[in-house]
Scaffold this active site. Structure first.
Site, PDB file in Angstrom:
ATOM      1  N   LYS A  11      -1.731   5.982  -0.387  1.00 32.46           N
ATOM      2  CA  LYS A  11      -0.761   5.118   0.060  1.00 32.46           C
ATOM      3  C   LYS A  11      -0.175   5.483   1.272  1.00 32.46           C
ATOM      4  O   LYS A  11       0.245   6.556   1.503  1.00 32.46           O
ATOM      5  CB  LYS A  11      -0.155   4.255  -1.100  1.00 32.46           C
ATOM      6  CG  LYS A  11      -0.927   3.895  -2.415  1.00 32.46           C
ATOM      7  CD  LYS A  11      -0.142   2.977  -3.201  1.00 32.46           C
ATOM      8  CE  LYS A  11      -1.046   2.430  -4.308  1.00 32.46           C
ATOM      9  NZ  LYS A  11      -0.100   1.888  -5.288  1.00 32.46           N
ATOM     10  N   TYR A  51      -4.934  -7.038  -3.500  1.00 26.54           N
ATOM     11  CA  TYR A  51      -4.080  -7.310  -4.873  1.00 26.54           C
ATOM     12  C   TYR A  51      -4.048  -8.594  -5.172  1.00 26.54           C
ATOM     13  O   TYR A  51      -3.037  -8.799  -5.796  1.00 26.54           O
ATOM     14  CB  TYR A  51      -2.799  -6.584  -4.273  1.00 26.54           C
ATOM     15  CG  TYR A  51      -2.692  -4.992  -4.262  1.00 26.54           C
ATOM     16  CD1 TYR A  51      -2.906  -4.290  -5.410  1.00 26.54           C
ATOM     17  CD2 TYR A  51      -2.594  -4.325  -3.031  1.00 26.54           C
ATOM     18  CE1 TYR A  51      -2.870  -2.829  -5.394  1.00 26.54           C
ATOM     19  CE2 TYR A  51      -2.432  -3.031  -3.013  1.00 26.54           C
ATOM     20  CZ  TYR A  51      -2.511  -2.212  -4.333  1.00 26.54           C
ATOM     21  OH  TYR A  51      -2.423  -1.000  -4.196  1.00 26.54           O
ATOM     22  N   PHE A  59       6.438  -8.737  -7.718  1.00 16.92           N
ATOM     23  CA  PHE A  59       6.484  -7.408  -6.628  1.00 16.92           C
ATOM     24  C   PHE A  59       5.236  -7.906  -5.708  1.00 16.92           C
ATOM     25  O   PHE A  59       5.062  -6.938  -4.527  1.00 16.92           O
ATOM     26  CB  PHE A  59       6.249  -6.327  -7.362  1.00 16.92           C
ATOM     27  CG  PHE A  59       5.222  -5.922  -8.386  1.00 16.92           C
ATOM     28  CD1 PHE A  59       3.906  -5.870  -7.745  1.00 16.92           C
ATOM     29  CD2 PHE A  59       5.189  -6.194  -9.597  1.00 16.92           C
ATOM     30  CE1 PHE A  59       2.824  -5.520  -8.591  1.00 16.92           C
ATOM     31  CE2 PHE A  59       4.055  -5.957 -10.584  1.00 16.92           C
ATOM     32  CZ  PHE A  59       2.832  -5.900  -9.678  1.00 16.92           C
ATOM     33  N   ARG A  87      -7.463   7.960 -13.576  1.00 17.59           N
ATOM     34  CA  ARG A  87      -6.323   7.471 -14.024  1.00 17.59           C
ATOM     35  C   ARG A  87      -5.429   8.417 -14.871  1.00 17.59           C
ATOM     36  O   ARG A  87      -4.315   8.629 -14.629  1.00 17.59           O
ATOM     37  CB  ARG A  87      -6.560   6.146 -15.000  1.00 17.59           C
ATOM     38  CG  ARG A  87      -7.213   5.003 -14.430  1.00 17.59           C
ATOM     39  CD  ARG A  87      -6.329   4.534 -13.355  1.00 17.59           C
ATOM     40  NE  ARG A  87      -5.010   3.591 -13.797  1.00 17.59           N
ATOM     41  CZ  ARG A  87      -4.407   2.595 -13.446  1.00 17.59           C
ATOM     42  NH1 ARG A  87      -4.907   2.062 -12.285  1.00 17.59           N
ATOM     43  NH2 ARG A  87      -3.258   2.287 -13.818  1.00 17.59           N
ATOM     44  N   THR A  93       1.863   4.319 -13.458  1.00 20.73           N
ATOM     45  CA  THR A  93       2.199   3.359 -12.370  1.00 20.73           C
ATOM     46  C   THR A  93       3.711   3.919 -11.998  1.00 20.73           C
ATOM     47  O   THR A  93       3.860   3.954 -10.638  1.00 20.73           O
ATOM     48  CB  THR A  93       2.148   2.091 -12.605  1.00 20.73           C
ATOM     49  OG1 THR A  93       0.940   1.648 -13.099  1.00 20.73           O
ATOM     50  CG2 THR A  93       2.581   1.325 -11.121  1.00 20.73           C
ATOM     51  N   ARG A 104       1.215  11.326  -9.406  1.00 20.60           N
ATOM     52  CA  ARG A 104       2.221  10.355  -9.060  1.00 20.60           C
ATOM     53  C   ARG A 104       3.481  11.180  -9.248  1.00 20.60           C
ATOM     54  O   ARG A 104       4.348  10.933  -8.597  1.00 20.60           O
ATOM     55  CB  ARG A 104       1.984   9.151  -9.883  1.00 20.60           C
ATOM     56  CG  ARG A 104       1.073   8.172  -8.975  1.00 20.60           C
ATOM     57  CD  ARG A 104       0.871   6.912  -9.941  1.00 20.60           C
ATOM     58  NE  ARG A 104       0.020   5.711  -9.166  1.00 20.60           N
ATOM     59  CZ  ARG A 104      -0.501   4.726  -9.700  1.00 20.60           C
ATOM     60  NH1 ARG A 104      -0.568   4.565 -11.042  1.00 20.60           N
ATOM     61  NH2 ARG A 104      -1.168   3.774  -8.906  1.00 20.60           N
ATOM     62  N   ASN A 114       3.825   4.663  -4.876  1.00 17.73           N
ATOM     63  CA  ASN A 114       3.645   5.615  -5.855  1.00 17.73           C
ATOM     64  C   ASN A 114       2.270   6.174  -5.389  1.00 17.73           C
ATOM     65  O   ASN A 114       1.477   6.799  -6.311  1.00 17.73           O
ATOM     66  CB  ASN A 114       3.537   4.844  -7.180  1.00 17.73           C
ATOM     67  CG  ASN A 114       2.281   3.873  -7.092  1.00 17.73           C
ATOM     68  OD1 ASN A 114       1.744   3.564  -6.117  1.00 17.73           O
ATOM     69  ND2 ASN A 114       2.129   3.171  -8.227  1.00 17.73           N
ATOM     70  N   GLU A 128     -13.721  -2.771  -5.242  1.00 16.70           N
ATOM     71  CA  GLU A 128     -13.034  -2.083  -4.387  1.00 16.70           C
ATOM     72  C   GLU A 128     -13.495  -1.437  -3.301  1.00 16.70           C
ATOM     73  O   GLU A 128     -13.159  -1.128  -2.109  1.00 16.70           O
ATOM     74  CB  GLU A 128     -11.844  -1.353  -5.086  1.00 16.70           C
ATOM     75  CG  GLU A 128     -10.956  -2.438  -5.915  1.00 16.70           C
ATOM     76  CD  GLU A 128     -10.000  -1.791  -7.009  1.00 16.70           C
ATOM     77  OE1 GLU A 128      -9.014  -2.233  -7.532  1.00 16.70           O
ATOM     78  OE2 GLU A 128      -9.980  -0.588  -7.026  1.00 16.70           O
TER      79      GLU A 128
HETATM   80  P1  IDP Z   1      -1.562   0.639 -11.068  1.00 19.90           P
HETATM   81  O1  IDP Z   1      -1.476   1.125  -9.398  1.00 19.90           O
HETATM   82  O2  IDP Z   1      -0.971   1.890 -11.816  1.00 19.90           O
HETATM   83  O3  IDP Z   1      -2.914   0.315 -11.603  1.00 19.90           O
HETATM   84  P2  IDP Z   1      -0.676  -2.192 -11.188  1.00 19.90           P
HETATM   85  O4  IDP Z   1      -0.045  -2.821 -12.529  1.00 19.90           O
HETATM   86  O5  IDP Z   1      -2.224  -2.371 -11.004  1.00 19.90           O
HETATM   87  O6  IDP Z   1      -0.504  -0.443 -11.259  1.00 19.90           O
HETATM   88  O7  IDP Z   1       0.064  -2.368  -9.836  1.00 19.90           O
HETATM   89  C1  IDP Z   1      -0.437  -2.351  -8.553  1.00 19.90           C
HETATM   90  C2  IDP Z   1       0.568  -1.637  -7.745  1.00 19.90           C
HETATM   91  O8  IDP Z   1       1.756  -2.629  -7.563  1.00 19.90           O
HETATM   92  C3  IDP Z   1       1.184  -0.345  -8.096  1.00 19.90           C
HETATM   93  O9  IDP Z   1       0.315   0.850  -7.888  1.00 19.90           O
HETATM   94  C4  IDP Z   1       2.537  -0.165  -7.512  1.00 19.90           C
HETATM   95  O10 IDP Z   1       2.150   0.075  -6.090  1.00 19.90           O
HETATM   96  C5  IDP Z   1       3.099  -1.718  -7.465  1.00 19.90           C
HETATM   97  N1  IDP Z   1       3.635  -2.101  -8.463  1.00 19.90           N
HETATM   98  C6  IDP Z   1       3.295  -2.314  -9.908  1.00 19.90           C
HETATM   99  N2  IDP Z   1       4.357  -2.731 -10.802  1.00 19.90           N
HETATM  100  C7  IDP Z   1       5.430  -2.659  -9.742  1.00 19.90           C
HETATM  101  C8  IDP Z   1       6.828  -3.072  -9.909  1.00 19.90           C
HETATM  102  O11 IDP Z   1       7.204  -3.365 -11.016  1.00 19.90           O
HETATM  103  N3  IDP Z   1       7.502  -3.155  -8.823  1.00 19.90           N
HETATM  104  C9  IDP Z   1       7.268  -2.816  -7.848  1.00 19.90           C
HETATM  105  N4  IDP Z   1       5.890  -2.380  -7.333  1.00 19.90           N
HETATM  106  C10 IDP Z   1       5.008  -2.473  -8.389  1.00 19.90           C
HETATM  107 MG    MG Z   2      -3.930  -1.602 -11.085  1.00 20.71          MG
END
Ligand code: IDP
Ligand code: MG
Length: 140
Positions: A11, A51, A59, A87, A93, A104, A114, A128
């Site tokens: 990222k 997304y 968010f 993962r 996350t 991470r 992240n 994807e």
């Molecule tokens: P993941 O990347 O671990 O699968 P997801 O829930 O799919 O997590 O969320 C996609 C992306 O959205 C995350 O990697 C992060 O960059 C962002 N994200 C997820 N939850 C939050 C939040 O609570 N606040 C801000 N950004 C978030």
């Molecule tokens: Mg995800």
């Protein structure tokens, strides 16, 4: 049977910080083979498409702005049990909750910035990968 491919992005925060090489090294040392890879940059519209499943989340707008804020690296990776193993390699996350030694934990700046993306299912890994790479770029 678990699939053998996943999809990742390094990222904008990690790319900008110059951590792409260190992250790719961890990925290869964990046994993943790179079968397609490029440096690129999302527009806000393309980030919104990628997304789309999160479009109702609070968010979402910030995430699309952040993901289009700078260059990224996109890659398709191959390994047995790729989705689950990747993962585990990247960690939770929120880096505050990520296990020691995960990508991470080491490189993420925040729950949003992240460091890396990892697909959450075989089906999404294929979707994807196809989002970023044409058939000609997926020859391996
Ligand atoms: P993941 O990347 O671990 O699968 P997801 O829930 O799919 O997590 O969320 C996609 C992306 O959205 C995350 O990697 C992060 O960059 C962002 N994200 C997820 N939850 C939050 C939040 O609570 N606040 C801000 N950004 C978030
Ligand atoms: Mg995800």
């Amino acid at each position: 049977m678990a699939g053998n491919r996943t999809f990742t992005m390094i990222k904008p925060d990690a790319f900008e910080a110059g951590n792409s090489g260190a992250i790719l090294k961890m990925i290869e040392e964990a046994g993943f083979k790179i079968v397609a890879m490029k440096a690129t940059r999302l527009t806000p519209e393309l980030a919104g498409k990628f997304y789309e499943v999160h479009k109702e989340r609070p968010f979402y707008k910030d995430l699309c702005a952040y993901m289009s804020s700078g260059p990224i690296i996109a890659a398709i990776l191959e390994k047995d049990n790729a989705v689950e193993d990747f993962r585990n390699l990247i960690g939770a996350t929120n880096p505050a909750n990520a296990a020691e030694g995960t990508i991470r934990k080491i490189f993420a700046k925040s729950i949003e910035a992240n460091a890396v993306h990892g697909s959450d299912s075989d089906e999404n890994a294929a979707i994807e990968g196809n989002f970023y790479f044409s058939q000609l770029e997926r020859v391996l």
